[in-house]
Enzyme design. Structure first.
Site, PDB file in Angstrom:
ATOM      1  N   TYR A  32      77.114  33.457  35.411  1.00  0.00           N
ATOM      2  CA  TYR A  32      76.907  31.763  34.971  1.00  0.00           C
ATOM      3  C   TYR A  32      78.482  31.379  34.903  1.00  0.00           C
ATOM      4  CZ  TYR A  32      77.925  31.941  30.117  1.00  0.00           C
ATOM      5  OH  TYR A  32      78.628  32.201  28.952  1.00  0.00           O
ATOM      6  N   ARG A  51      87.044  32.004  38.807  1.00  0.00           N
ATOM      7  CA  ARG A  51      86.562  33.032  37.940  1.00  0.00           C
ATOM      8  C   ARG A  51      85.064  33.437  38.249  1.00  0.00           C
ATOM      9  NH1 ARG A  51      85.676  31.475  31.544  1.00  0.00           N
ATOM     10  NH2 ARG A  51      84.475  30.160  32.385  1.00  0.00           N
ATOM     11  N   ARG A  99      60.585  45.551  39.930  1.00  0.00           N
ATOM     12  CA  ARG A  99      61.378  46.015  38.902  1.00  0.00           C
ATOM     13  C   ARG A  99      61.768  47.444  39.077  1.00  0.00           C
ATOM     14  NH1 ARG A  99      61.733  48.572  33.700  1.00  0.00           N
ATOM     15  NH2 ARG A  99      62.889  47.275  32.534  1.00  0.00           N
ATOM     16  N   LYS A 147      81.671  37.117  33.192  1.00  0.00           N
ATOM     17  CA  LYS A 147      80.868  36.035  32.422  1.00  0.00           C
ATOM     18  C   LYS A 147      79.285  36.146  32.997  1.00  0.00           C
ATOM     19  CE  LYS A 147      81.153  31.048  31.592  1.00  0.00           C
ATOM     20  NZ  LYS A 147      81.492  31.508  30.166  1.00  0.00           N
ATOM     21  N   GLU A 179      87.421  38.018  20.109  1.00  0.00           N
ATOM     22  CA  GLU A 179      87.019  36.207  20.474  1.00  0.00           C
ATOM     23  C   GLU A 179      85.923  35.922  19.648  1.00  0.00           C
ATOM     24  OE1 GLU A 179      85.935  35.851  24.885  1.00  0.00           O
ATOM     25  OE2 GLU A 179      84.612  37.801  24.671  1.00  0.00           O
TER      26      GLU A 179
END
Length: 284
Positions: A32, A51, A99, A147, A179
């Protein structure tokens, strides 16, 4: 009611439907991006897209939309929702398939979703009063530089911080701050050096972080990219976080103890103003 974007269509948010077999739902198999909006324009759009491409490549995802098409979608969403200030959230998953831990066939259509969110980015209470944070162990997986939508531990640590009367947490691994739960961590030493951890797989390469580092150097301030400890935070003159959803927020306490004099520091406030000027001037 908001208009959202889902797989090539702009539709009402209540009409947006995603398969229960979507791998983003089952495996957090997706990435995301969140881009701030000021005055109806996107902040730091180019590095956000860069990014995005890097995260896609790390997960072997191939998005058919190029950067111009993605910018067009962002701008249409902003216009359709009359968004002046806030955020655009974008998520890409590997799509819907039975799945299986193995990736589905390469021609499986990705799921691409975007939506807007109103938020007062500039006039924020936390920017004025500063954040209270706690230190917690960093127990995330080893690729925090990607991310991904795998954010459960961030949710858990934010909840722990809230339960202890704090606003957020800084994560610590092997004695070093990595962070924040959803932001990059900074301190300002008593001799005025701006310190933040160097990039590695242990932390996200924040877009606001990168822009701020350039501003720090442009204005002749001392910059040290290195790891630091919670003890250094306690002894620092100031501390702050950076993110696309907050820009720069001062950090005024750690584990209940004041940092500096326990109020937003002058250099942190100056850096916030510098970044906002940058954001306004460069938005597209």
């Amino acid at each position: 009611m908001r208009t959202v974007y889902l797989n090539g269509q702009f539709i009402a948010e209540n009409d947006a439907k995603i398969s229960i077999f979507d791998r983003g739902f089952m495996f957090a198999d997706g990435i995301y991006e969140v881009t701030a909006v000021l005055g109806g324009k996107l902040v730091d759009a180019e590095p956000h897209l860069a990014r995005l491409r890097r995260s896609l490549a790390e997960l072997a995802l191939v998005l058919p939309l190029d950067d111009d098409a993605l910018l067009a979608v962002h701008r249409q969403l902003i216009a359709r929702n009359a968004l002046c200030e806030g955020l655009v959230y974008m998520q890409v998953s590997r799509g819907a398939a039975d799945r299986d831990f193995l990736y589905p066939p390469a021609d499986t259509p990705l799921t691409v979703a975007l939506f807007t969110q109103d938020k007062a980015v500039l006039d924020s209470p936390l920017a004025k009063r500063g954040m209270n944070i706690i230190g917690l162990p960093d127990m995330r997986w080893g690729r925090s530089d990607i991310k991904t939508t795998q954010l459960l531990y961030a949710c858990m640590t934010k909840e722990q911080a809230k339960a202890r009367g704090a606003d957020d947490a800084w994560l610590v691994k092997d004695g070093w701050v990595t962070e924040g739960t959803s932001n990059n961590a900074f301190i300002i030493t008593r001799d005025g050096a701006v310190v933040t951890r160097e990039l590695s797989r242990a932390l996200l390469p924040g877009i606001t972080r990168g822009a701020l580092l350039a501003l720090v150097q442009e204005h002749g301030l001392q910059l040290d990219e290195r790891a630091f400890t919670l003890e250094e935070v306690k002894n620092a003159a100031e501390a702050f976080v950076t993110s696309s959803t907050s820009f720069i927020y001062p950090v005024v306490t750690l584990n209940g103890q004041p940092i500096g004099d326990g109020t937003p520091g002058p250099l942190t406030q100056r850096l916030r103003r510098l970044y906002i000027d940058h954001a306004l001037a460069g938005s597209v």
